[in-house]
Design a protein around this motif. Structure first.
Motif, PDB file in Angstrom:
ATOM      1  N   PRO A 198      46.031  35.416 -28.067  1.00 38.48           N
ATOM      2  CA  PRO A 198      45.970  35.911 -29.453  1.00 38.48           C
ATOM      3  C   PRO A 198      46.105  36.298 -29.964  1.00 38.48           C
ATOM      4  O   PRO A 198      46.045  36.439 -31.372  1.00 38.48           O
ATOM      5  N   GLU A 199      47.852  36.773 -30.009  1.00 41.48           N
ATOM      6  CA  GLU A 199      48.136  37.446 -30.756  1.00 41.48           C
ATOM      7  C   GLU A 199      49.196  36.562 -31.525  1.00 41.48           C
ATOM      8  O   GLU A 199      49.956  36.837 -32.599  1.00 41.48           O
ATOM      9  N   ILE A 200      49.093  34.922 -31.545  1.00 40.98           N
ATOM     10  CA  ILE A 200      49.592  34.442 -31.990  1.00 40.98           C
ATOM     11  C   ILE A 200      49.106  32.297 -32.874  1.00 40.98           C
ATOM     12  O   ILE A 200      48.060  33.116 -31.853  1.00 40.98           O
ATOM     13  N   ALA A 201      49.409  32.624 -34.525  1.00 39.35           N
ATOM     14  CA  ALA A 201      48.692  31.542 -35.220  1.00 39.35           C
ATOM     15  C   ALA A 201      48.163  30.610 -33.693  1.00 39.35           C
ATOM     16  O   ALA A 201      48.700  30.333 -33.281  1.00 39.35           O
ATOM     17  N   ALA A 202      46.753  30.796 -33.647  1.00 38.21           N
ATOM     18  CA  ALA A 202      46.512  29.583 -32.153  1.00 38.21           C
ATOM     19  C   ALA A 202      46.610  27.496 -33.257  1.00 38.21           C
ATOM     20  O   ALA A 202      46.316  27.773 -34.554  1.00 38.21           O
ATOM     21  N   PHE A 203      47.040  26.282 -32.407  1.00 38.01           N
ATOM     22  CA  PHE A 203      47.320  25.702 -33.000  1.00 38.01           C
ATOM     23  C   PHE A 203      46.273  24.614 -32.846  1.00 38.01           C
ATOM     24  O   PHE A 203      45.282  24.776 -31.917  1.00 38.01           O
ATOM     25  N   ASN A 204      45.714  24.382 -33.716  1.00 35.33           N
ATOM     26  CA  ASN A 204      44.227  23.881 -34.367  1.00 35.33           C
ATOM     27  C   ASN A 204      43.838  22.564 -33.946  1.00 35.33           C
ATOM     28  O   ASN A 204      43.559  21.738 -34.288  1.00 35.33           O
ATOM     29  N   LEU A 205      43.935  22.177 -32.874  1.00 35.07           N
ATOM     30  CA  LEU A 205      43.760  21.259 -32.238  1.00 35.07           C
ATOM     31  C   LEU A 205      42.345  21.210 -31.043  1.00 35.07           C
ATOM     32  O   LEU A 205      42.049  22.186 -30.247  1.00 35.07           O
ATOM     33  N   THR A 206      41.363  20.583 -31.156  1.00 38.86           N
ATOM     34  CA  THR A 206      40.017  20.833 -30.305  1.00 38.86           C
ATOM     35  C   THR A 206      39.619  19.085 -30.426  1.00 38.86           C
ATOM     36  O   THR A 206      39.872  17.926 -30.985  1.00 38.86           O
ATOM     37  N   LYS A 207      39.241  19.095 -28.909  1.00 40.99           N
ATOM     38  CA  LYS A 207      38.603  17.639 -28.032  1.00 40.99           C
ATOM     39  C   LYS A 207      37.170  17.392 -29.216  1.00 40.99           C
ATOM     40  O   LYS A 207      36.729  18.175 -28.948  1.00 40.99           O
ATOM     41  N   SER A 208      37.535  15.334 -29.269  1.00 39.78           N
ATOM     42  CA  SER A 208      36.206  15.439 -30.234  1.00 39.78           C
ATOM     43  C   SER A 208      35.285  14.544 -29.393  1.00 39.78           C
ATOM     44  O   SER A 208      34.382  14.912 -28.060  1.00 39.78           O
TER      45      SER A 208
END
Length: 533
Positions: free
Chosen positions: A188-198
């Motif tokens: 949670p302390e690192i910026a997340a890679f914005n990738l989600t399943k569609s």
């Protein structure tokens, strides 16, 4: 239904193209780092560095490191003590910088150390190699730091984002700077890679991808693990173009149906229908022709890139694999001169015939290397394994005698037939014999043993020597691993890697282990069914 089928086929084609581009990017990054691997070996064996450390003339050694850094564009070059303390550096290293014990231990064990690190926000690849005094005692470790940002600056512009994740799922390298150091892990302390399943399209997973400060994109992705770098490459492919293509093809089908309907009403509106059809057909033909031209151009570019990669792999093995035939030609030529000087033209003519055979052998070797580099399936045939071993010993006979080595060879009377390439298998045996002679160069006891036997449905060739053994048996078949001095006359550490690949292509195995004195290599090949074994 037609639209879904077309869209699915376009996605498959897009993923195939993405896998090719990702493979090219992985190979490019691996080759960039491999060049610095070789540079690390050169620095560790540089006589100025070795002498300066032995005599504790650190100022001269620091000057040599600064010269290497300026010449080859390294980010920083450190010389550390075996305990990890930095003795000096080509640039002012932070006092908090300390290299890990495992990283240094790899170099102290005569292997090439490899590590990834973040230093003051800079993404670094570290390579290490021990500096040996009198070729035996490690007096320090050379640590070459390479900036990934500098390597990425040399990459060509690519339309798709390509990201290399480390083992902690951190974006460690990319052709998009805004994606660097994002995490697709759970920290949670690192910026997340914005990738989600569609959604899924017949087994193909679609994803919603949003780069920083950008809009959401529907993408498919392809992944490839790069073992030598311990990174996982991922390419994100925009699906908007396949959707547009599927939509266009659906329109074409509907247009065809509309044309058939217009033909049914040709009696009422013949002239108007013809004009409409001609205009619409012209537009569609122009679009299809433009799309076909783009696809052909992309295909030609991919073919040329593959040819260049094959040529690079071919040139890496030619110099090493031609050593034995060249040495044999030299020996036959010198003997022929002596026979001519003594007026013995008969033996001299025989030597000329042998020289011609070796020249033809070199031509076959080059052909085999080309097939290996391009990953072609080279032809094999049923050959007598014992004859191959005997031929290799005949070519090495003078080298064995000059080295003062005692040869103990046991070949079976019956023929053991295997499915292989005559020249390639002979090159593997020659390579193992040559390595054994080099390993025993400084040994008091010089015994070379070869034994070929039948073990069930396999033929087993065992070759053992009384040399210094293998420092790291687990890495002996890796490219660039070698226990010899660097230089054109000593090889680049590619012989055993090539030999391992050749035997694997014959359906066999090549393995090694250390003995109480020396090392043992073993070739196991399946016997051809129906041969006299």
């Amino acid at each position: 239904m037609f639209h879904q089928n077309t869209f699915h086929n376009e996605l498959i084609a897009l993923r195939a193209q993405g896998e090719v581009r990702l493979s090219e990017a992985s190979s490019r990054l691996r080759l960039q780092i491999d060049s610095h691997r070789a540079l690390t070996n050169v620095i560790a064996n540089d006589t100025r560095i070795v002498q300066a450390i032995a005599e504790q003339r650190y100022a001269e050694a620091k000057s040599a490191l600064e010269e290497f850094e300026a010449t080859y564009g390294a980010w920083r070059i450190d010389l550390s003590a075996p305990d990890g303390t930095i003795l000096f550096s080509s640039s002012n290293a932070s006092p908090d910088v300390r290299h890990s014990d495992a990283f240094l231990q790899a170099a102290l064990n005569n292997r090439l150390g490899f590590a990834q690190a973040l230093e003051n926000g800079e993404r670094i690849i570290k390579l290490s190699r021990s500096v040996l005094i009198d070729h035996s005692r490690p007096a320090g470790v050379v640590v070459l730091s390479v900036s990934l940002a500098a390597l990425e600056f040399e990459w060509p512009v690519a339309p798709e984002p390509i990201v290399f994740f480390d083992v902690e799922q951190l974006a460690f390298s990319s052709n998009r700077p805004n994606l660097l150091l994002l995490s697709r892990g759970q920290d949670p302390e690192i910026a997340a890679f914005n990738l989600t399943k569609s959604t899924r399209n017949r087994g193909l997973q679609l994803w919603q991808f949003r780069p920083p400060n950008g809009d959401f994109l529907e993408v498919i992705k392809a992944e490839q693990f790069v073992p030598h770098l311990d990174l996982t490459g991922v390419i994100f492919l925009d699906t908007s173009e396949p959707r547009a293509t599927a939509r266009l093809r659906s329109i074409l089908v509907l247009a065809g149906a509309a044309v058939l309907g217009l033909i049914g009403t040709v009696a009422l509106q013949q002239r108007r229908g013809r004009v409409f059809e001609q205009q619409y057909s012209s537009q569609l033909e122009a679009r299809v022709e433009a799309r076909t031209h783009e696809l052909r151009g992309a295909q030609d570019a991919l073919v040329e890139a593959s040819k260049l990669a094959a040529l690079g792999r071919l040139s890496a093995g030619v110099s090493h694999e031609l050593n034995q035939p060249l040495a044999a030609i030299l020996n036959f030529a010198e003997n022929g001169q002596q026979f001519l000087a003594r007026g013995r033209s008969g033996p001299a003519a025989q030597n000329l015939t042998l020289i011609s055979d070796q020249v033809r052998r070199m031509a076959r070797i080059i052909g085999n290397l080309r097939a290996f580099a391009r990953q072609e399936v080279a032809p094999t045939e049923q050959i007598n394994f014992g004859n191959v071993v005997a031929s290799a010993l005949e070519l090495s006979r003078e080298d064995i005698a000059e080295a003062g080595v005692t040869l103990d060879c046991h070949l079976p009377e019956e023929a053991l037939f295997v499915l292989a390439g005559q020249v390639r298998l002979e090159q593997v045996v020659l390579n193992l014999i040559s390595n054994a002679l080099d390993a025993m160069a400084q040994s008091k006891r010089k015994d070379l043993s070869l034994a070929l036997r039948c073990a069930g449905d396999t033929a087993v060739l065992t070759l053992s020597d009384t040399g210094h053994g293998i420092a790291d048996v687990s890495a002996v078949f890796e490219p660039f691993y070698t226990t010899k001095d660097l230089g054109a006359s000593k090889g680049l550490g590619m012989g055993l890697a090539l030999a391992h690949g050749i035997i694997a292509r014959f359906g066999g195995t090549l393995s090694c282990n250390n003995l109480d004195v020396g090392a043992e290599f073993r070739i196991v090949l399946p016997i051809v069914e129906g041969s006299n074994a």
